[in-house]
Design a protein around this motif. Structure first.
Motif, short mmCIF file in Angstrom:
data_model
loop_
_atom_site.label_atom_id
_atom_site.label_comp_id
_atom_site.label_asym_id
_atom_site.label_seq_id
_atom_site.Cartn_x
_atom_site.Cartn_y
_atom_site.Cartn_z
N ALA A 1 10.12 -14.81 10.04
CA ALA A 1 11.24 -13.87 10.21
C ALA A 1 12.58 -14.56 10.39
N ASP A 2 12.60 -15.88 10.47
CA ASP A 2 13.87 -16.59 10.57
C ASP A 2 14.46 -16.89 9.20
N SER A 3 13.80 -16.47 8.14
CA SER A 3 14.20 -16.79 6.78
C SER A 3 15.45 -16.04 6.35
N ALA A 4 16.28 -16.71 5.57
CA ALA A 4 17.49 -16.08 5.03
C ALA A 4 17.15 -15.13 3.89
N SER A 5 15.92 -15.15 3.43
CA SER A 5 15.55 -14.31 2.28
C SER A 5 14.99 -12.95 2.70
N LEU A 6 15.14 -12.58 3.97
CA LEU A 6 14.65 -11.27 4.41
C LEU A 6 15.47 -10.17 3.75
N TRP A 7 14.87 -9.01 3.61
CA TRP A 7 15.57 -7.88 3.00
C TRP A 7 15.21 -6.61 3.74
N SER A 8 16.00 -5.59 3.49
CA SER A 8 15.69 -4.28 4.04
C SER A 8 16.16 -3.23 3.06
N ILE A 9 15.66 -2.04 3.23
CA ILE A 9 16.02 -0.92 2.37
C ILE A 9 17.12 -0.13 3.05
N ALA A 10 18.20 0.14 2.32
CA ALA A 10 19.30 0.94 2.87
C ALA A 10 18.74 2.28 3.32
N GLY A 11 19.00 2.64 4.55
CA GLY A 11 18.48 3.90 5.08
C GLY A 11 17.18 3.73 5.84
N GLY A 12 16.58 2.52 5.80
CA GLY A 12 15.37 2.25 6.58
C GLY A 12 14.16 1.91 5.72
N ASN A 13 13.42 0.90 6.16
CA ASN A 13 12.23 0.46 5.45
C ASN A 13 11.11 1.50 5.44
N ASP A 14 11.20 2.49 6.34
CA ASP A 14 10.17 3.52 6.39
C ASP A 14 10.14 4.37 5.11
N GLN A 15 11.18 4.29 4.31
CA GLN A 15 11.21 5.03 3.04
C GLN A 15 10.24 4.47 2.01
N LEU A 16 9.84 3.23 2.17
CA LEU A 16 8.99 2.57 1.18
C LEU A 16 7.65 3.28 1.00
N CYS A 17 6.99 3.63 2.09
CA CYS A 17 5.68 4.28 1.99
C CYS A 17 5.76 5.59 1.21
N GLY A 18 6.73 6.41 1.53
CA GLY A 18 6.90 7.68 0.83
C GLY A 18 7.18 7.48 -0.65
N ALA A 19 8.02 6.50 -0.97
CA ALA A 19 8.35 6.22 -2.37
C ALA A 19 7.12 5.75 -3.14
N LEU A 20 6.30 4.94 -2.50
CA LEU A 20 5.07 4.47 -3.16
C LEU A 20 4.10 5.62 -3.41
N LEU A 21 3.98 6.51 -2.43
CA LEU A 21 3.10 7.67 -2.60
C LEU A 21 3.59 8.57 -3.73
N ARG A 22 4.90 8.81 -3.77
CA ARG A 22 5.45 9.65 -4.85
C ARG A 22 5.24 9.00 -6.21
N ALA A 23 5.47 7.69 -6.30
CA ALA A 23 5.31 6.98 -7.57
C ALA A 23 3.86 7.02 -8.04
N ALA A 24 2.94 7.00 -7.10
CA ALA A 24 1.52 7.04 -7.45
C ALA A 24 1.03 8.45 -7.72
N GLY A 25 1.86 9.45 -7.40
CA GLY A 25 1.44 10.83 -7.57
C GLY A 25 0.37 11.22 -6.57
N ALA A 26 0.34 10.56 -5.42
CA ALA A 26 -0.70 10.80 -4.43
C ALA A 26 -0.38 11.98 -3.53
N THR A 27 -1.40 12.62 -3.05
CA THR A 27 -1.26 13.67 -2.07
C THR A 27 -1.97 13.21 -0.80
N VAL A 28 -1.26 13.27 0.30
CA VAL A 28 -1.82 12.82 1.57
C VAL A 28 -2.15 14.05 2.41
N HIS A 29 -3.36 14.12 2.88
CA HIS A 29 -3.80 15.22 3.74
C HIS A 29 -3.98 14.68 5.16
N LEU A 30 -3.20 15.22 6.07
CA LEU A 30 -3.29 14.75 7.47
C LEU A 30 -4.01 15.74 8.32
#
Length: 125
Positions: free
Chosen positions: A96-125
């Motif tokens: 985590a001390d690396s200069a090559s770290l990145w983040s997603i504008a608006g929060g990294n938590d968006q990644l999971c939702g974007a991956l699910l949408r791209a896969a066309g997956a439906t999540v049942h909770l």
């Protein structure tokens, strides 16, 4: 102390390159039967078979660095000391001390939702 740590962090550059290979494998359509097979292909399986403390000792990292810096990082990130944490998880934590770290504008938590949408997956909770 800072100079010793700076020299020690260069050992993690190889690990980072190995982990980035995963993206190349993914793009090439490679797949593996087990997680163990994938870790072996990446050249990092051995890190899962030893503690972070043992790995750092073998790599010549001074005990003082492990006790004063690495232990704190392990406790904050995983609630474990280097003797309890496997070397793969601990090495990722230390990267985590690396200069090559990145983040997603608006929060990294968006990644999971974007991956699910791209896969066309439906999540049942």
């Amino acid at each position: 102390m800072a100079l010793v740590f700076a020299n020690s962090t260069t050992k993690y550059k190889k690990l980072s390159r190995n982990l980035l290979q995963f993206m190349t494998f993914k793009k090439n359509g490679s797949f593996y039967e087990t997680p163990e097979d994938l870790l072996k292909a990446l050249g990092i399986y051995n890190l899962t078979q030893q503690s972070l403390a043992d790995y750092l000792k073998k790599e010549g990292i001074p005990a003082r660095i492990v006790e004063e810096l690495v232990a704190g990082i392990g406790r904050v990130n995983y609630g474990q000391n280097p003797e309890q944490l496997n070397a793969l998880a601990g090495s990722i934590s230390l990267s985590a001390d690396s200069a090559s770290l990145w983040s997603i504008a608006g929060g990294n938590d968006q990644l999971c939702g974007a991956l699910l949408r791209a896969a066309g997956a439906t999540v049942h909770l």
